[in-house]
Design a protein around this motif. Structure first.
Motif, PDB file in Angstrom:
ATOM      1  N   TYR A   9      -3.775  55.140  59.883  1.00  0.00           N
ATOM      2  CA  TYR A   9      -4.754  54.802  58.848  1.00  0.00           C
ATOM      3  C   TYR A   9      -4.103  54.903  57.468  1.00  0.00           C
ATOM      4  N   ASN A  10      -3.264  55.897  57.295  1.00  0.00           N
ATOM      5  CA  ASN A  10      -2.625  56.150  56.004  1.00  0.00           C
ATOM      6  C   ASN A  10      -1.441  55.222  55.728  1.00  0.00           C
ATOM      7  N   VAL A  11      -0.604  54.969  56.717  1.00  0.00           N
ATOM      8  CA  VAL A  11       0.624  54.203  56.474  1.00  0.00           C
ATOM      9  C   VAL A  11       0.499  52.727  56.816  1.00  0.00           C
ATOM     10  N   GLY A  12      -0.515  52.378  57.600  1.00  0.00           N
ATOM     11  CA  GLY A  12      -0.703  50.988  58.004  1.00  0.00           C
ATOM     12  C   GLY A  12      -0.103  50.693  59.366  1.00  0.00           C
ATOM     13  N   VAL A  13      -0.693  49.736  60.041  1.00  0.00           N
ATOM     14  CA  VAL A  13      -0.281  49.388  61.401  1.00  0.00           C
ATOM     15  C   VAL A  13       1.144  48.843  61.419  1.00  0.00           C
ATOM     16  N   ALA A  14       1.480  47.964  60.487  1.00  0.00           N
ATOM     17  CA  ALA A  14       2.812  47.348  60.496  1.00  0.00           C
ATOM     18  C   ALA A  14       3.909  48.401  60.378  1.00  0.00           C
ATOM     19  N   ALA A  15       3.755  49.345  59.461  1.00  0.00           N
ATOM     20  CA  ALA A  15       4.757  50.406  59.304  1.00  0.00           C
ATOM     21  C   ALA A  15       4.814  51.283  60.545  1.00  0.00           C
ATOM     22  N   ALA A  16       3.666  51.605  61.091  1.00  0.00           N
ATOM     23  CA  ALA A  16       3.630  52.449  62.287  1.00  0.00           C
ATOM     24  C   ALA A  16       4.338  51.767  63.455  1.00  0.00           C
ATOM     25  N   GLN A  17       4.058  50.496  63.654  1.00  0.00           N
ATOM     26  CA  GLN A  17       4.644  49.766  64.788  1.00  0.00           C
ATOM     27  C   GLN A  17       6.163  49.760  64.750  1.00  0.00           C
ATOM     28  N   LYS A  18       6.752  49.721  63.555  1.00  0.00           N
ATOM     29  CA  LYS A  18       8.203  49.647  63.401  1.00  0.00           C
ATOM     30  C   LYS A  18       8.873  51.022  63.358  1.00  0.00           C
ATOM     31  N   SER A  19       8.103  52.078  63.486  1.00  0.00           N
ATOM     32  CA  SER A  19       8.613  53.429  63.247  1.00  0.00           C
ATOM     33  C   SER A  19       9.408  54.025  64.403  1.00  0.00           C
ATOM     34  N   THR A  20      10.285  54.936  64.027  1.00  0.00           N
ATOM     35  CA  THR A  20      11.003  55.746  65.006  1.00  0.00           C
ATOM     36  C   THR A  20      10.016  56.603  65.779  1.00  0.00           C
ATOM     37  N   LEU A  21       8.956  57.035  65.136  1.00  0.00           N
ATOM     38  CA  LEU A  21       7.939  57.858  65.785  1.00  0.00           C
ATOM     39  C   LEU A  21       7.403  57.161  67.036  1.00  0.00           C
ATOM     40  N   VAL A  22       6.978  55.934  66.903  1.00  0.00           N
ATOM     41  CA  VAL A  22       6.433  55.192  68.039  1.00  0.00           C
ATOM     42  C   VAL A  22       7.532  54.950  69.075  1.00  0.00           C
ATOM     43  N   ARG A  23       8.720  54.624  68.614  1.00  0.00           N
ATOM     44  CA  ARG A  23       9.830  54.387  69.535  1.00  0.00           C
ATOM     45  C   ARG A  23      10.124  55.641  70.368  1.00  0.00           C
ATOM     46  N   LEU A  24      10.149  56.810  69.725  1.00  0.00           N
ATOM     47  CA  LEU A  24      10.396  58.060  70.452  1.00  0.00           C
ATOM     48  C   LEU A  24       9.295  58.354  71.456  1.00  0.00           C
ATOM     49  N   ALA A  25       8.053  58.201  71.028  1.00  0.00           N
ATOM     50  CA  ALA A  25       6.933  58.470  71.932  1.00  0.00           C
ATOM     51  C   ALA A  25       6.993  57.555  73.148  1.00  0.00           C
ATOM     52  N   ASN A  26       7.275  56.288  72.920  1.00  0.00           N
ATOM     53  CA  ASN A  26       7.328  55.335  74.026  1.00  0.00           C
ATOM     54  C   ASN A  26       8.548  55.529  74.919  1.00  0.00           C
ATOM     55  N   ALA A  27       9.561  56.238  74.411  1.00  0.00           N
ATOM     56  CA  ALA A  27      10.745  56.567  75.214  1.00  0.00           C
ATOM     57  C   ALA A  27      10.544  57.876  75.975  1.00  0.00           C
ATOM     58  N   GLY A  28       9.393  58.522  75.776  1.00  0.00           N
ATOM     59  CA  GLY A  28       9.092  59.758  76.494  1.00  0.00           C
ATOM     60  C   GLY A  28       9.332  61.029  75.703  1.00  0.00           C
TER      61      GLY A  28
END
Length: 162
Positions: A92-111
């Motif tokens: 909500y704070n950073v926006g969907v586009a920034a979130a989608q490209k983030s290391t955070l999401v990449r790490l979570a999806n890598a386990g």
């Protein structure tokens, strides 16, 4: 994601967002100069706009639900309610586009879910400046995220890939 977990996470995220964003009935410029109103609403806002508490509450419910749906689509594994709420507040704070490209999401999806929680610490800047409000917000989001994993918020034994 399990419906019960998603509903609980979305409700918690709405409370978090309202608390972090604060309620403003008149449009104002956020720290980076974007016209904002209500609980951090920016779409179509112009300086001089006003809104009632009821209008702001309705807008918050709609927007948090939209961001929760985006979070549900971004993350490949089932998240705990705590993770889901933290990531919905963050998105909500950073926006969907920034979130989608983030290391955070990449790490979570890598386990590496704990590593993903720790990535929240990196999102404390707006307009190139570190903001005290973002430091506080991210610390609370991170604590909730880690709590959702059953880890203490000060668990530093987890390292991220960055």
């Amino acid at each position: 994601m399990q419906t019960k977990t998603k509903v609980a996470g979305t409700l918690l995220a709405a409370v978090m967002v309202a608390s972090f964003e604060g309620l403003r009935h008149q449009a104002y410029l956020d720290p980076v100069g974007i016209p904002t109103i209500c609980f951090g609403h920016i779409a179509g806002v112009r300086m001089g706009d006003t809104a009632t508490t009821s209008e702001c509450s309705e807008q918050l419910a709609v927007e948090v639900a939209e961001y929760a749906e985006a979070v549900d689509l971004m993350f490949e594994s089932d998240l705990s309610a705590g993770e889901f709420a933290a990531y919905t507040s963050w998105t909500y704070n950073v926006g969907v586009a920034a979130a989608q490209k983030s290391t955070l999401v990449r790490l979570a999806n890598a386990g590496d879910r704990a590593g993903a929680c720790h990535q929240l610490d990196r999102w404390i800047y707006a307009g190139g400046r570190q903001l005290p409000g973002l430091i506080t917000r991210r610390a609370e989001e991170k604590a909730l995220c880690l709590q959702g994993l059953g880890k203490a918020s000060n668990d530093e034994n987890t390292t991220s890939k960055e």
